[in-house]
Structures are given as C-alpha cells and as structure tokens.
Design a protein around this motif. Structure first.
Motif, PDB file in Angstrom:
ATOM      1  N   SER A 183       0.831  -1.215   0.000  1.00 16.53           N
ATOM      2  CA  SER A 183       0.000   0.000   0.000  1.00 16.53           C
ATOM      3  C   SER A 183       0.860   1.257   0.000  1.00 16.53           C
ATOM      4  O   SER A 183       0.554   2.236  -0.691  1.00 16.53           O
ATOM      5  CB  SER A 183      -0.915   0.009   1.220  1.00 16.53           C
ATOM      6  N   MET A 184       1.942   1.243   0.788  1.00 15.46           N
ATOM      7  CA  MET A 184       2.818   2.419   0.840  1.00 15.46           C
ATOM      8  C   MET A 184       3.498   2.661  -0.498  1.00 15.46           C
ATOM      9  O   MET A 184       3.638   3.814  -0.931  1.00 15.46           O
ATOM     10  CB  MET A 184       3.845   2.260   1.955  1.00 15.46           C
ATOM     11  N   ILE A 185       3.905   1.592  -1.177  1.00 17.45           N
ATOM     12  CA  ILE A 185       4.521   1.737  -2.498  1.00 17.45           C
ATOM     13  C   ILE A 185       3.515   2.313  -3.482  1.00 17.45           C
ATOM     14  O   ILE A 185       3.822   3.249  -4.232  1.00 17.45           O
ATOM     15  CB  ILE A 185       5.060   0.378  -2.995  1.00 17.45           C
ATOM     16  N   THR A 186       2.292   1.785  -3.471  1.00 22.61           N
ATOM     17  CA  THR A 186       1.235   2.278  -4.357  1.00 22.61           C
ATOM     18  C   THR A 186       0.995   3.760  -4.125  1.00 22.61           C
ATOM     19  O   THR A 186       0.913   4.551  -5.081  1.00 22.61           O
ATOM     20  CB  THR A 186      -0.071   1.484  -4.138  1.00 22.61           C
ATOM     21  N   ASN A 187       0.907   4.171  -2.860  1.00 21.57           N
ATOM     22  CA  ASN A 187       0.684   5.583  -2.531  1.00 21.57           C
ATOM     23  C   ASN A 187       1.861   6.453  -2.952  1.00 21.57           C
ATOM     24  O   ASN A 187       1.668   7.571  -3.438  1.00 21.57           O
ATOM     25  CB  ASN A 187       0.397   5.750  -1.041  1.00 21.57           C
ATOM     26  N   ALA A 188       3.077   5.950  -2.764  1.00 20.03           N
ATOM     27  CA  ALA A 188       4.261   6.720  -3.159  1.00 20.03           C
ATOM     28  C   ALA A 188       4.286   6.931  -4.672  1.00 20.03           C
ATOM     29  O   ALA A 188       4.599   8.026  -5.151  1.00 20.03           O
ATOM     30  CB  ALA A 188       5.525   6.006  -2.691  1.00 20.03           C
ATOM     31  N   VAL A 189       3.940   5.912  -5.435  1.00 24.97           N
ATOM     32  CA  VAL A 189       3.903   6.037  -6.901  1.00 24.97           C
ATOM     33  C   VAL A 189       2.837   7.051  -7.303  1.00 24.97           C
ATOM     34  O   VAL A 189       3.065   7.910  -8.164  1.00 24.97           O
ATOM     35  CB  VAL A 189       3.671   4.658  -7.559  1.00 24.97           C
ATOM     36  N   LYS A 190       1.665   6.993  -6.667  1.00 21.16           N
ATOM     37  CA  LYS A 190       0.596   7.963  -6.963  1.00 21.16           C
ATOM     38  C   LYS A 190       1.030   9.388  -6.658  1.00 21.16           C
ATOM     39  O   LYS A 190       0.633  10.321  -7.356  1.00 21.16           O
ATOM     40  CB  LYS A 190      -0.665   7.629  -6.153  1.00 21.16           C
TER      41      LYS A 190
END
Length: 158
Positions: free
Chosen positions: A91-98
């Motif tokens: 989830s943190m990776i997904t948010n960082a990419v966004k």
C-alpha cells in the motif's frame, strides 16, 4: 482501559527518548571503529548500510515481499506486525507512486549497540522520477540478529 491505551501509545516516544539519550551520553559507542560489547561495529555498520541499500532497491522495485523479509520474525513497523508487513508496504509503495515519489533513499546517521541490539537513527528521503527530494523525515530502527544476519526488530518514523 483509557490509561492503558495512553501508556501504550507513549511506548514509541519513550523508546525514542531512551535511544536518543543513550546516543548523546555514549558518543564513544557510536564510533564505527569500536567494538561495542562484543559486536564489531565496523562490520555491523557495513551490514546495516547494505541492508538499507537493498531495502531502497526493494522499494524501487515495488517488491513488498522482499521489504517484509528485512524484518525479524517478530519485527514491527510502527504498530504493524510481521504478518501484515507485505500488505502494508504494498500500500505504501502504491501511494508513493501515486504521489510521484517512487523511490526512497535512507541514510544512516548514527549506529550504536547495547551488545545485543543495534540502534540506527537515520534520514529518509522520497524522490521523484528525476531524483529530486520531495519529502523527508527521520527514522529509528532497532536491529537484532536472526539466523546470522541483522533484521529489523522495531522500525519507527520520527
């Protein structure tokens, strides 16, 4: 019940204050050339810096399973326990990419030991695709040896 929750919520703060006070009063222990209660701090620093570099690569590669693998079997990231780390890091990776910050860089500022654990205090920086720093903060990681390698036991953002 409210008092118990209040005390539990203060535990990370107490740990941080304790570690910071130890780092201030025990400057000699932070010297990378020293042996610290039987731990070769030169070798330990190399291992931790390699782990931190690999952690950054695993984040960049969006490998949440590898990120979770850096933690000890009873390790935690804040209040997140080992069994939930892969999902949380995903989830943190997904948010960082966004947010446009698909990369994170960690810098170890100090490392000291009590002879059993290592305590690392450092800086993290989220980078955009052009390697420009978009946000930063500090962290504290308590490392412990498990199966012959250093693993993250407690990981806390400051």
């Amino acid at each position: 019940m409210k008092n118990t929750k209040a005390i539990i919520s203060l535990c990370p703060l107490i740990l941080i204050i304790l570690c910071m006070s130890l780092s201030c009063s025990e400057k000699k222990k932070m010297a990378p050339e020293s042996q610290d209660n039987g731990i070769d701090m030169v070798q330990a620093r190399k291992e931790i810096e390699n782990n931190v570099k690999q952690f950054s690569e695993d984040f960049k590669n969006a490998d949440s399973l590898a990120l979770a693998g850096h933690y000890a079997s009873d390790g935690t990231f804040g209040s997140i326990k080992k069994d939930d780390l892969a999902s949380a890091w995903g989830s943190m990776i997904t948010n960082a990419v966004k947010r446009g910050t698909p990369e994170v860089r960690f810098t170890t500022n100090s490392l000291f030991s009590d002879g059993e654990y290592l305590v690392e205090i450092g800086l993290y920086e989220f980078l955009d695709k052009d390697k420009q720093v978009k946000s930063e903060g500090k962290y504290l990681v308590v490392w412990k040896q498990e199966d012959g390698s250093w693993k993250m036991y407690r990981d806390i953002g400051l």
